[in-house]
Design an enzyme around this catalytic site. Structure first.
Site, PDB file in Angstrom:
ATOM      1  N   ASN A  95      24.051  45.263  49.042  1.00 18.92           N
ATOM      2  CA  ASN A  95      24.044  43.605  47.651  1.00 18.92           C
ATOM      3  C   ASN A  95      23.399  42.837  48.306  1.00 18.92           C
ATOM      4  O   ASN A  95      22.756  42.997  48.961  1.00 18.92           O
ATOM      5  CB  ASN A  95      24.768  44.083  46.367  1.00 18.92           C
ATOM      6  CG  ASN A  95      25.701  43.637  47.250  1.00 18.92           C
ATOM      7  OD1 ASN A  95      26.085  42.144  47.906  1.00 18.92           O
ATOM      8  ND2 ASN A  95      26.447  44.263  46.769  1.00 18.92           N
ATOM      9  N   LYS A 106      37.826  41.149  33.639  1.00 17.75           N
ATOM     10  CA  LYS A 106      37.986  41.725  34.321  1.00 17.75           C
ATOM     11  C   LYS A 106      39.331  41.311  35.147  1.00 17.75           C
ATOM     12  O   LYS A 106      40.154  42.106  35.697  1.00 17.75           O
ATOM     13  CB  LYS A 106      37.019  41.299  35.539  1.00 17.75           C
ATOM     14  CG  LYS A 106      35.848  42.203  35.078  1.00 17.75           C
ATOM     15  CD  LYS A 106      34.438  42.081  36.346  1.00 17.75           C
ATOM     16  CE  LYS A 106      33.266  43.368  36.293  1.00 17.75           C
ATOM     17  NZ  LYS A 106      32.219  42.185  36.532  1.00 17.75           N
ATOM     18  N   PHE A 127      36.352  37.359  41.623  1.00 15.13           N
ATOM     19  CA  PHE A 127      35.228  37.211  41.109  1.00 15.13           C
ATOM     20  C   PHE A 127      34.146  37.573  40.403  1.00 15.13           C
ATOM     21  O   PHE A 127      35.225  38.799  40.362  1.00 15.13           O
ATOM     22  CB  PHE A 127      34.337  36.393  42.517  1.00 15.13           C
ATOM     23  CG  PHE A 127      33.904  35.247  42.800  1.00 15.13           C
ATOM     24  CD1 PHE A 127      35.680  35.241  43.884  1.00 15.13           C
ATOM     25  CD2 PHE A 127      32.853  34.037  42.981  1.00 15.13           C
ATOM     26  CE1 PHE A 127      35.547  33.872  44.898  1.00 15.13           C
ATOM     27  CE2 PHE A 127      33.214  32.995  43.803  1.00 15.13           C
ATOM     28  CZ  PHE A 127      34.651  32.783  44.570  1.00 15.13           C
ATOM     29  N   LYS A 147      18.540  61.867  59.265  1.00 12.79           N
ATOM     30  CA  LYS A 147      17.147  61.354  58.992  1.00 12.79           C
ATOM     31  C   LYS A 147      16.866  61.931  57.753  1.00 12.79           C
ATOM     32  O   LYS A 147      16.405  63.255  58.265  1.00 12.79           O
ATOM     33  CB  LYS A 147      16.700  60.534  59.563  1.00 12.79           C
ATOM     34  CG  LYS A 147      15.254  59.417  58.579  1.00 12.79           C
ATOM     35  CD  LYS A 147      14.516  58.602  59.486  1.00 12.79           C
ATOM     36  CE  LYS A 147      13.537  58.388  58.788  1.00 12.79           C
ATOM     37  NZ  LYS A 147      11.871  57.885  59.593  1.00 12.79           N
ATOM     38  N   LYS A 178      42.313  43.786  35.896  1.00 14.23           N
ATOM     39  CA  LYS A 178      42.329  43.297  37.601  1.00 14.23           C
ATOM     40  C   LYS A 178      43.746  42.862  38.037  1.00 14.23           C
ATOM     41  O   LYS A 178      44.111  42.593  39.462  1.00 14.23           O
ATOM     42  CB  LYS A 178      41.073  43.644  38.740  1.00 14.23           C
ATOM     43  CG  LYS A 178      40.291  43.749  38.602  1.00 14.23           C
ATOM     44  CD  LYS A 178      39.239  43.375  39.411  1.00 14.23           C
ATOM     45  CE  LYS A 178      38.300  44.896  39.199  1.00 14.23           C
ATOM     46  NZ  LYS A 178      37.253  44.817  39.895  1.00 14.23           N
ATOM     47  N   ASP A 214      29.889  49.028  43.995  1.00 12.81           N
ATOM     48  CA  ASP A 214      30.929  49.712  43.749  1.00 12.81           C
ATOM     49  C   ASP A 214      30.173  51.522  43.455  1.00 12.81           C
ATOM     50  O   ASP A 214      31.352  52.244  43.228  1.00 12.81           O
ATOM     51  CB  ASP A 214      30.610  49.755  41.876  1.00 12.81           C
ATOM     52  CG  ASP A 214      30.461  48.170  41.009  1.00 12.81           C
ATOM     53  OD1 ASP A 214      32.037  47.892  41.862  1.00 12.81           O
ATOM     54  OD2 ASP A 214      30.123  47.452  41.075  1.00 12.81           O
TER      55      ASP A 214
HETATM   56  O1  PMT Z   1      27.286  35.694  48.767  1.00 13.11           O
HETATM   57  P1  PMT Z   1      26.578  35.174  48.320  1.00 13.11           P
HETATM   58  O2  PMT Z   1      25.906  35.112  48.790  1.00 13.11           O
HETATM   59  O3  PMT Z   1      27.642  33.790  48.163  1.00 13.11           O
HETATM   60  O4  PMT Z   1      27.397  35.367  46.521  1.00 13.11           O
HETATM   61  C1  PMT Z   1      28.306  35.080  46.435  1.00 13.11           C
HETATM   62  C2  PMT Z   1      28.176  36.317  45.003  1.00 13.11           C
HETATM   63  C3  PMT Z   1      27.682  36.063  44.436  1.00 13.11           C
HETATM   64  C4  PMT Z   1      28.595  37.591  45.983  1.00 13.11           C
HETATM   65  C5  PMT Z   1      29.999  35.418  44.715  1.00 13.11           C
HETATM   66  O5  PMT Z   1      30.168  34.382  44.449  1.00 13.11           O
HETATM   67  C6  PMT Z   1      30.252  36.736  44.026  1.00 13.11           C
HETATM   68  O6  PMT Z   1      30.625  36.546  42.784  1.00 13.11           O
HETATM   69  N1  PMT Z   1      31.140  37.729  43.906  1.00 13.11           N
HETATM   70  C7  PMT Z   1      31.541  38.676  43.802  1.00 13.11           C
HETATM   71  C8  PMT Z   1      30.911  40.086  43.193  1.00 13.11           C
HETATM   72  C9  PMT Z   1      31.656  41.545  42.680  1.00 13.11           C
HETATM   73  O7  PMT Z   1      31.407  42.237  43.047  1.00 13.11           O
HETATM   74  O8  PMT Z   1      31.791  41.139  41.320  1.00 13.11           O
HETATM   75  P2  PMT Z   1      32.266  41.634  40.430  1.00 13.11           P
HETATM   76  O9  PMT Z   1      32.282  41.683  39.231  1.00 13.11           O
HETATM   77  O10 PMT Z   1      31.868  43.650  40.801  1.00 13.11           O
HETATM   78  O11 PMT Z   1      33.656  42.077  41.313  1.00 13.11           O
HETATM   79  C10 PMT Z   1      35.155  41.583  40.149  1.00 13.11           C
HETATM   80  C11 PMT Z   1      35.877  41.634  41.713  1.00 13.11           C
HETATM   81  O12 PMT Z   1      36.342  42.826  41.843  1.00 13.11           O
HETATM   82  C12 PMT Z   1      35.139  40.766  42.714  1.00 13.11           C
HETATM   83  O13 PMT Z   1      36.075  39.837  43.083  1.00 13.11           O
HETATM   84  C13 PMT Z   1      35.454  41.947  43.288  1.00 13.11           C
HETATM   85  O14 PMT Z   1      35.537  41.779  45.106  1.00 13.11           O
HETATM   86  C14 PMT Z   1      35.940  42.863  43.359  1.00 13.11           C
HETATM   87  N2  PMT Z   1      35.727  44.214  43.700  1.00 13.11           N
HETATM   88  C15 PMT Z   1      34.735  44.828  43.032  1.00 13.11           C
HETATM   89  C16 PMT Z   1      34.419  46.416  43.091  1.00 13.11           C
HETATM   90  C17 PMT Z   1      35.431  47.346  43.777  1.00 13.11           C
HETATM   91  N3  PMT Z   1      34.758  48.117  44.222  1.00 13.11           N
HETATM   92  N4  PMT Z   1      36.350  46.572  44.719  1.00 13.11           N
HETATM   93  C18 PMT Z   1      36.754  45.247  44.419  1.00 13.11           C
HETATM   94  O15 PMT Z   1      37.939  44.484  44.538  1.00 13.11           O
END
Ligand code: PMT
Length: 417
Positions: free
Chosen positions: A215, A343, A329, A294, A347, A284
């Protein structure tokens, strides 16, 4: 909005001492950098320093009179040299010659700068620069040790070609190292004693030996948090996906590729941590089948790839949360608050940073971000567009507030309170 790399410098009084070595010309760069960070800079220089760089240059860049003479009374509207030393939030001497180190260690006050050195009561940072033979002389070593034992911080010289043509240690440390040290010394140290895991960047989910799904995360947000936390005294373990950024100073770093690797690293270290801050954009989904060779394009009109869900790191480590503080986040397209709240609850988070990743100039890849801080009490704090470096400190401030509340309600107290 202005905002530099070091928020702790904004509005602070930095007293810069400049002594007579060739590195003195770099004082100009330092003054400019401090002013850019929003600091008030006063300069005190020795007569010898004025042979390498003019007071007028430093006066123009700092927009303040340069102090050099002990016996010139302060002009109207300016403060005396003693007041200058007392008002300083930090005293930096760069470059600091062997002569200066000797006098400072012995408590000699035979010019303005050495006199000021005995008056200041703020943190002191010295950046020595001299010929490498002088730097390795035992007398300089003893003086350095004496000053260190009094709590003075050093930004040690670097190896390289010296102005005298010789090679070796003695060159004034680079601007970044000096700035970092000043910031660290100015910072409140309010995260001292805390172990913090920060995740940052994307994850990479391989499809075959040459292709992967990922991503747009660049790691800037997570790295800013790791760097700020380390500067504020925390023991930081940064678990980073593949990014182009340099490791933040003061943080231990483990580089990972896939979401499963990131999970493994978090699980391995969560036990010794107080906080977990998940800024990483964890994929995800990952390709359900990995091809060891390949995947050929020949004979394919469409390539169908099946995906299976990756483990959710936050949910996986939730059973080990105990009294730890978890920050997540929410990356949403559009208003991030409603989904961010959901979320956060799902979580088990103590703090959620909800950001909109669909807008130009914030979110993925940019130097700035805009977000809303949410917590389970229902409080919402909107953070306007600001540099990620500044936002990092705002997030840590709020996390610390919540941590203290949590500890207080559990009847615990932190040493620094
Ligand atoms: O890295 P940059 O270019 O500076 O950009 C910053 C950012 C946009 C990546 C950052 O600010 C941000 O939003 N990070 C979280 C991105 C994300 O995966 O968000 P989510 O809404 O999909 O996930 C929610 C939370 O669960 C997040 O804290 C994530 O780290 C966590 N997660 C998600 C998926 C997963 N399989 N396991 C997790 O623990």
């Amino acid at each position: 909005m202005t905002g530099g790399k070091y928020p702790e410098m904004a509005g602070k009084r930095i007293l810069l001492g400049v002594t007579g070595g060739i590195g003195a010309y770099k004082a100009a760069e330092l003054v400019r950098a401090f002013v850019k960070e929003g600091a008030h800079v006063d300069v005190a220089m020795t007569r010898a320093a004025s042979r390498f760089i003019t007071p007028m240059t430093l006066e123009t860049l700092s927009r303040n009179p340069v102090a050099m003479d002990m016996f010139t009374p302060a002009s109207a509207g300016t403060i005396s040299h003693i007041e200058l030393a007392q008002a300083a939030d930090i005293f930096l001497v760069a470059p600091a010659t062997a002569n200066y180190l000797g006098k400072a260690a012995a408590g000699i006050a035979d010019d303005l700068l050495t006199t000021i050195s005995l008056v200041v009561r703020c943190p002191i940072v010295l950046a020595p620069a001299m010929n490498s033979k002088m730097w390795s002389h035992p007398a300089v070593g003893v003086n350095t040790d004496i000053l260190r034992s009094r709590g003075v911080s050093f930004v040690l010289p670097e190896e390289g070609e010296l102005a005298c043509g010789q090679e070796g240690p003695g060159r004034l440390a680079g601007l970044d190292r000096i700035m970092e040290s000043v910031a660290r010394n100015l910072s409140r140290g309010d995260l001292q004693g805390l172990g913090i895991i920060v995740t940052a960047g994307p994850t990479r989910e391989p499809l075959d030996p040459v292709r992967f799904i990922t991503n747009r995360s660049t790691g800037k947000m997570g790295y800013a948090i790791a760097e700020a936390a380390a500067r504020r005294g925390a023991r930081v373990h940064l678990v980073s996906g593949p990014v182009e950024l340099e490791a933040p100073r003061g943080a231990a770093i483990t580089r990972v590729g896939t979401a499963r690797e990131m999970l493994g690293e978090v699980q391995k270290t969560i036990d010794g941590a107080d906080w977990l801050i998940m800024a990483a954009a964890v994929a995800d989904f990952a390709p359900a089948h990995y091809s060891c060779t390949k995947i050929p394009k020949e004979g394919k009109k469409v390539l169908a790839v099946e995906f299976s869900p990756n483990p959710d790191i936050l949910l996986e480590v939730l059973p080990e949360k105990g009294e730890k503080l978890f920050v997540g986040f929410a990356a949403q397209t559009g208003d991030p608050v409603p989904e961010g709240k959901k979320k956060m609850a799902r979580k088990g988070l103590d703090l959620m940073v909800a950001n909109d990743v669909s807008r130009e100039g914030i979110g993925f890849g940019s130097d700035d971000n805009e977000a809303t801080l949410l917590d389970p009490s229902g409080r919402e704090e909107k953070m306007p567009t600001m540099p990620k470096t500044l936002m990092a400190d705002r997030i840590l401030d709020r996390a610390l507030e919540l941590w203290r509340e949590k500890r207080a309600s559990a009847g615990k107290k932190d040493p620094e309170e």
